[in-house]
Design a protein around this motif. Structure first.
Motif, PDB file in Angstrom:
ATOM      1  N   LEU A 190      12.043   4.427   0.773  1.00 25.54           N
ATOM      2  CA  LEU A 190      10.928   3.742   1.423  1.00 25.54           C
ATOM      3  C   LEU A 190      11.251   2.271   1.686  1.00 25.54           C
ATOM      4  O   LEU A 190      10.954   1.749   2.766  1.00 25.54           O
ATOM      5  N   MET A 191      11.872   1.596   0.712  1.00 26.96           N
ATOM      6  CA  MET A 191      12.077   0.149   0.801  1.00 26.96           C
ATOM      7  C   MET A 191      13.389  -0.234   1.484  1.00 26.96           C
ATOM      8  O   MET A 191      13.526  -1.354   1.966  1.00 26.96           O
ATOM      9  N   VAL A 231       3.409   7.180  -8.640  1.00 26.71           N
ATOM     10  CA  VAL A 231       3.073   5.790  -8.966  1.00 26.71           C
ATOM     11  C   VAL A 231       1.614   5.709  -9.404  1.00 26.71           C
ATOM     12  O   VAL A 231       0.716   6.142  -8.688  1.00 26.71           O
ATOM     13  N   ARG A 232       1.400   5.157 -10.605  1.00 27.21           N
ATOM     14  CA  ARG A 232       0.031   5.022 -11.128  1.00 27.21           C
ATOM     15  C   ARG A 232      -0.545   3.650 -10.795  1.00 27.21           C
ATOM     16  O   ARG A 232      -1.633   3.541 -10.264  1.00 27.21           O
ATOM     17  N   LEU A 233       0.196   2.590 -11.128  1.00 27.15           N
ATOM     18  CA  LEU A 233      -0.257   1.225 -10.878  1.00 27.15           C
ATOM     19  C   LEU A 233       0.940   0.338 -10.566  1.00 27.15           C
ATOM     20  O   LEU A 233       2.070   0.625 -11.010  1.00 27.15           O
ATOM     21  N   ILE A 234       0.718  -0.746  -9.826  1.00 26.60           N
ATOM     22  CA  ILE A 234       1.779  -1.720  -9.590  1.00 26.60           C
ATOM     23  C   ILE A 234       1.268  -3.112  -9.919  1.00 26.60           C
ATOM     24  O   ILE A 234       0.051  -3.367  -9.904  1.00 26.60           O
ATOM     25  N   SER A 235       2.192  -4.010 -10.234  1.00 22.79           N
ATOM     26  CA  SER A 235       1.864  -5.407 -10.491  1.00 22.79           C
ATOM     27  C   SER A 235       2.895  -6.273  -9.786  1.00 22.79           C
ATOM     28  O   SER A 235       4.095  -6.056  -9.935  1.00 22.79           O
ATOM     29  N   GLU A 287       6.497  -4.595 -10.395  1.00 22.38           N
ATOM     30  CA  GLU A 287       6.667  -3.767 -11.583  1.00 22.38           C
ATOM     31  C   GLU A 287       5.681  -2.610 -11.503  1.00 22.38           C
ATOM     32  O   GLU A 287       4.514  -2.804 -11.152  1.00 22.38           O
ATOM     33  N   ILE A 288       6.179  -1.412 -11.860  1.00 25.05           N
ATOM     34  CA  ILE A 288       5.433  -0.185 -11.577  1.00 25.05           C
ATOM     35  C   ILE A 288       5.266   0.654 -12.844  1.00 25.05           C
ATOM     36  O   ILE A 288       6.214   0.839 -13.611  1.00 25.05           O
ATOM     37  N   ALA A 289       4.055   1.161 -13.044  1.00 27.14           N
ATOM     38  CA  ALA A 289       3.774   2.145 -14.098  1.00 27.14           C
ATOM     39  C   ALA A 289       3.598   3.502 -13.430  1.00 27.14           C
ATOM     40  O   ALA A 289       2.916   3.616 -12.411  1.00 27.14           O
ATOM     41  N   LEU A 290       4.218   4.525 -14.014  1.00 24.35           N
ATOM     42  CA  LEU A 290       4.192   5.862 -13.427  1.00 24.35           C
ATOM     43  C   LEU A 290       3.157   6.748 -14.106  1.00 24.35           C
ATOM     44  O   LEU A 290       2.739   6.486 -15.246  1.00 24.35           O
ATOM     45  N   ASP A 291       2.780   7.808 -13.397  1.00 29.54           N
ATOM     46  CA  ASP A 291       1.939   8.838 -14.006  1.00 29.54           C
ATOM     47  C   ASP A 291       2.698   9.490 -15.159  1.00 29.54           C
ATOM     48  O   ASP A 291       3.939   9.590 -15.112  1.00 29.54           O
ATOM     49  N   GLN A 334       0.825  -1.206   0.000  1.00 27.99           N
ATOM     50  CA  GLN A 334       0.000   0.000   0.000  1.00 27.99           C
ATOM     51  C   GLN A 334       0.862   1.261   0.000  1.00 27.99           C
ATOM     52  O   GLN A 334       0.528   2.259  -0.651  1.00 27.99           O
ATOM     53  N   ARG A 335       1.982   1.224   0.734  1.00 27.92           N
ATOM     54  CA  ARG A 335       2.887   2.396   0.750  1.00 27.92           C
ATOM     55  C   ARG A 335       3.501   2.625  -0.628  1.00 27.92           C
ATOM     56  O   ARG A 335       3.693   3.770  -1.038  1.00 27.92           O
ATOM     57  N   ILE A 336       3.807   1.541  -1.304  1.00 24.09           N
ATOM     58  CA  ILE A 336       4.339   1.678  -2.681  1.00 24.09           C
ATOM     59  C   ILE A 336       3.284   2.324  -3.572  1.00 24.09           C
ATOM     60  O   ILE A 336       3.575   3.239  -4.347  1.00 24.09           O
ATOM     61  N   LYS A 337       2.058   1.864  -3.448  1.00 23.85           N
ATOM     62  CA  LYS A 337       0.965   2.404  -4.274  1.00 23.85           C
ATOM     63  C   LYS A 337       0.725   3.881  -4.001  1.00 23.85           C
ATOM     64  O   LYS A 337       0.350   4.634  -4.900  1.00 23.85           O
ATOM     65  N   ARG A 338       0.928   4.294  -2.747  1.00 26.98           N
ATOM     66  CA  ARG A 338       0.653   5.684  -2.378  1.00 26.98           C
ATOM     67  C   ARG A 338       1.823   6.624  -2.663  1.00 26.98           C
ATOM     68  O   ARG A 338       1.697   7.837  -2.495  1.00 26.98           O
ATOM     69  N   THR A 339       2.952   6.082  -3.108  1.00 24.15           N
ATOM     70  CA  THR A 339       4.108   6.922  -3.432  1.00 24.15           C
ATOM     71  C   THR A 339       3.758   7.873  -4.573  1.00 24.15           C
ATOM     72  O   THR A 339       3.161   7.463  -5.575  1.00 24.15           O
ATOM     73  N   GLU A 340       4.139   9.126  -4.416  1.00 17.25           N
ATOM     74  CA  GLU A 340       3.817  10.139  -5.435  1.00 17.25           C
ATOM     75  C   GLU A 340       4.424   9.767  -6.787  1.00 17.25           C
ATOM     76  O   GLU A 340       5.610   9.453  -6.886  1.00 17.25           O
TER      77      GLU A 340
END
Length: 413
Positions: free
Chosen positions: A254-255, A96-100, A235-239, A88-94
């Motif tokens: 964070l990690m 970050v659009r989506l994670i898989s 794996e992360i997709a950004l805004d 959830q913290r990864i998802k809320r990082t400024e």
């Protein structure tokens, strides 16, 4: 004002010498040969660099559909542990659009007498929104099934290696994965096996087509006996407006040091490095054409100096110093370079635009994603070529112009 006038006058002298009739035709001939050589060199540089940019863009686009904007992987070992709160913290990082979440391992895929080694990549439901791989389906559909009834989406190379057609295989394939809980890795319990069917085939790029098979993450975690909080990577997709480096730094803080956070470039740094090296090697080789043109320019200017001995003597008698004489012939070199360079660049632009619109130059063979040479003109390439022409023409004109300024000529015949 005097300096400005002096500069304008030296340019006017150079222009007049370029336009004017020479008593010896060889001077005109060598001058035009040097202009032609510069034009050919400039056009060749722009054309080849533009084609290289086109291929580079194509390859980067293909790799971008597999490698995501950012990837979080373990710094050591194969798996990392992420709690629901950390995800959830990864998802809320400024940014970050989506994670898989990903679970990946080497496996053996068997279809009766055919078998091959694959990288079995288990992905979650958000993967199609994070990666562009599903846009490159060649056959069948991008369906991954579930833990009890898994489906594989194979790379085209793997599909050929095991001899299977999506949705048409009579008997299921068997996938073998290492049993991480086995006590004896040389025994029968070293591998876990499971029957699977193929739902589709993707064709993206040979590196991926011959290597990867995609399935659902629950199946891979079940086969590897992984806990719910164990993953191979995230794996992360950004805004669209996010700054990749800034998001990477935030995620790394964070990690912590137990993971490595990589951008798309860093995930395949060797490829991008090789492409850049190749581009500079091509630039260096094609610049030799301009070096050849420089020798023609030296010959043309040297003969022009001999042609204009009396003019030089008159100018010196009127008070022109050595620097003034030198600037005349330096500017003469710039005039030759400007004519040749401008002609070559204009020709290259016209040819590039024709290739973009009409695809005149085709690729031989039918195994490519596109059937023509891609072209992409980049402003920095034009500045690079112009700078190269200016540098080489300056060095070429320096020697004869220096000699012209230092020699003493008499008005007597």
């Amino acid at each position: 004002m005097l300096l400005k006038t002096s500069l304008v006058m030296t340019i006017l002298f150079a222009w007049r010498y370029f336009k004017g009739k020479k008593t010896t035709n060889a001077v005109n001939l060598i001058a035009w040969i040097s202009i032609l050589a510069i034009a050919v060199g400039a056009a060749a540089l722009i054309l080849v660099l533009s084609v290289f940019n086109g291929f580079e863009d194509l390859v980067k686009g293909l790799y971008a559909d597999f490698y995501t904007d950012i990837r979080i992987a373990p710094a050591t070992g194969k798996f990392l542990t992420l709690s629901a709160a950390e995800i959830q913290r990864i998802k809320r990082t400024e940014g970050v659009r989506l994670i898989s979440t990903i679970a990946e391992e080497k496996a053996v895929l068997v279809n009766e007498e055919f078998q091959t080694i694959i990288y079995l990549k288990g992905v979650d439901d958000d993967y199609t929104n994070v990666s562009g791989l599903s846009k490159h389906m060649f056959e069948g559909k991008f369906s991954l099934g579930n833990a009890e009834k898994p489906f594989l989406v194979l790379g085209a190379g793997i599909k050929n290696a095991v001899g299977v057609d999506p949705g048409k295989n009579i008997t299921p394939l068997t996938v073998y994965l290492p049993n991480l809980k086995a006590k004896n890795f040389s025994g029968l319990d070293a591998l876990n096996s499971y029957n699977v069917n193929v739902s589709g085939t993707f064709m993206l790029q040979q590196d991926f087509d011959n290597k990867y098979a995609i399935t659902n993450i629950d199946f891979v975690k079940y086969m590897l006996n992984l806990r719910k909080d164990q993953f191979s990577a995230v794996e992360i997709a950004l805004d669209p407006n996010a700054t990749t480096e800034k998001v990477k730094q935030n995620l790394q803080r964070l990690m912590g040091s137990t993971v490595k956070v990589e951008t798309r470039y860093e995930q395949n740094q060797s490829l991008y490095t090789v492409m850049q090296v190749e581009k500079w090697v091509i630039y260096g080789i094609l610049s030799l054409i301009l070096v050849v043109a420089a020798f023609n320019m030296i010959g043309a200017l040297t003969m022009l100096v001999l042609e204009k001995q009396k003019d030089i003597a008159v100018l010196k008698a009127m008070g022109a110093d050595n620097g003034y004489i030198q600037r005349i012939f330096l500017n003469e070199g710039f005039v030759l370079a400007a004519f040749g360079g401008a002609s070559g660049i204009v020709l290259a632009i016209v040819l590039c635009l024709l290739q973009v619109k009409y695809k005149l130059l085709k690729l031989s063979g039918g195994s490519f994603i596109i059937d023509y040479y891609p072209v992409k003109m980049v402003a920095t390439d034009f500045f690079l070529v112009i700078g190269t022409i200016v540098l080489i023409s300056t060095l070429a004109a320096w020697v004869p112009s220096k000699k012209a300024s230092q020699q003493r000529f008499s008005l007597k015949s």
